[in-house]
Design a protein around this motif. Structure first.
Motif, PDB file in Angstrom:
ATOM      1  N   GLU A  14       0.805  -1.225   0.000  1.00  0.00           N
ATOM      2  CA  GLU A  14       0.000   0.000   0.000  1.00  0.00           C
ATOM      3  C   GLU A  14       0.838   1.277   0.000  1.00  0.00           C
ATOM      4  O   GLU A  14       0.297   2.371  -0.168  1.00  0.00           O
ATOM      5  N   GLY A  15       2.141   1.148   0.243  1.00  0.00           N
ATOM      6  CA  GLY A  15       3.012   2.328   0.297  1.00  0.00           C
ATOM      7  C   GLY A  15       2.871   3.146   1.562  1.00  0.00           C
ATOM      8  O   GLY A  15       3.238   4.313   1.588  1.00  0.00           O
ATOM      9  N   VAL A  16       2.318   2.538   2.622  1.00  0.00           N
ATOM     10  CA  VAL A  16       2.090   3.252   3.877  1.00  0.00           C
ATOM     11  C   VAL A  16       2.586   2.423   5.062  1.00  0.00           C
ATOM     12  O   VAL A  16       2.756   1.215   4.964  1.00  0.00           O
ATOM     13  N   VAL A  17       2.788   3.127   6.173  1.00  0.00           N
ATOM     14  CA  VAL A  17       3.013   2.465   7.455  1.00  0.00           C
ATOM     15  C   VAL A  17       1.833   2.803   8.350  1.00  0.00           C
ATOM     16  O   VAL A  17       1.136   3.808   8.127  1.00  0.00           O
ATOM     17  N   TYR A  18       1.610   1.976   9.340  1.00  0.00           N
ATOM     18  CA  TYR A  18       0.587   2.234  10.338  1.00  0.00           C
ATOM     19  C   TYR A  18       1.280   2.436  11.682  1.00  0.00           C
ATOM     20  O   TYR A  18       2.197   1.685  12.019  1.00  0.00           O
ATOM     21  N   VAL A  19       0.845   3.465  12.418  1.00  0.00           N
ATOM     22  CA  VAL A  19       1.401   3.753  13.728  1.00  0.00           C
ATOM     23  C   VAL A  19       0.251   3.788  14.727  1.00  0.00           C
ATOM     24  O   VAL A  19      -0.733   4.509  14.526  1.00  0.00           O
ATOM     25  N   TYR A  20       0.379   3.001  15.801  1.00  0.00           N
ATOM     26  CA  TYR A  20      -0.667   2.867  16.809  1.00  0.00           C
ATOM     27  C   TYR A  20      -0.268   3.600  18.093  1.00  0.00           C
ATOM     28  O   TYR A  20       0.864   3.460  18.562  1.00  0.00           O
ATOM     29  N   PHE A  21      -1.179   4.367  18.653  1.00  0.00           N
ATOM     30  CA  PHE A  21      -1.008   5.057  19.925  1.00  0.00           C
ATOM     31  C   PHE A  21      -2.239   4.808  20.787  1.00  0.00           C
ATOM     32  O   PHE A  21      -3.302   4.476  20.268  1.00  0.00           O
ATOM     33  N   PHE A  22      -2.108   5.021  22.098  1.00  0.00           N
ATOM     34  CA  PHE A  22      -3.237   4.960  23.016  1.00  0.00           C
ATOM     35  C   PHE A  22      -3.358   6.281  23.755  1.00  0.00           C
ATOM     36  O   PHE A  22      -2.369   6.850  24.192  1.00  0.00           O
ATOM     37  N   ASP A  23      -4.605   6.756  23.905  1.00  0.00           N
ATOM     38  CA  ASP A  23      -4.880   7.943  24.714  1.00  0.00           C
ATOM     39  C   ASP A  23      -4.837   7.554  26.189  1.00  0.00           C
ATOM     40  O   ASP A  23      -5.388   6.516  26.568  1.00  0.00           O
TER      41      ASP A  23
END
Length: 169
Positions: free
Chosen positions: A144-153
């Motif tokens: 897809e040409g993207v990265v995914y970055v996960y964060f938590f509030d």
């Protein structure tokens, strides 16, 4: 505040960086692509520095001490960060505080920094302060040409945030 570079075996002071605002509550991370160390301060700064080997040991490279003031949309309450930067492919991803620790949507955000221009690429508002480091996956980078970055509030109830990012976005 002074930030110190110590010899890992002897504890001898090798170098220091003076005059940064706020204490470092993030972990210091290293990026092999830029050959630099990155961290955030509780005083609201994103910082980077490279080191160089000298005859006396390692030193901070003076020309590579970078700082960038972080933003939370307030002119009266300074942003802060305890989030360890996630650095990948010329980008840094960090969590930023708003004006109130547990005040919803008060300027809390995830900030994406373009390391080539040393500017904020964009921010994404969050309900709570994302205090920890993000988790980045390259699983979709080739397809897809993207990265995914996960964060938590850090908010009740907590929320998981997912950034879908690519250079230039």
């Amino acid at each position: 505040n002074s930030y110190l570079l110590l010899d890992e075996k002897t504890g001898r002071l090798l170098d220091k960086w003076d005059s940064l605002y706020g204490d470092v509550r993030s972990t210091i991370c290293y990026d092999t692509a830029t050959k630099a160390f990155y961290f955030t301060t509780k005083g609201g700064w994103f910082c980077g520095v490279q080191t160089e080997k000298t005859s006396d040991g390692w030193r901070l490279r003076a020309s590579s001490k970078w700082t960038l003031k972080l933003e939370n949309g307030s002119s009266t309450v300074q942003a802060m960060s305890t989030s360890t930067p996630v650095v990948y492919n010329g980008r840094a991803y960090i969590g930023i505080s708003g004006v109130g620790q547990f005040k919803a949507y008060s300027g809390h955000n995830i900030t994406v920094i373009d390391l080539n221009s040393w500017k904020i690429a964009y921010t994404v508002r969050t309900q709570g302060y994302p205090q920890t480091s993000g988790l980045l996956t390259t699983a979709y980078e080739k397809s897809e040409g993207v990265v995914y970055v996960y964060f938590f509030d850090n908010f009740t109830p907590g929320k998981r945030r997912v950034l879908r990012d690519k250079t230039g976005q």
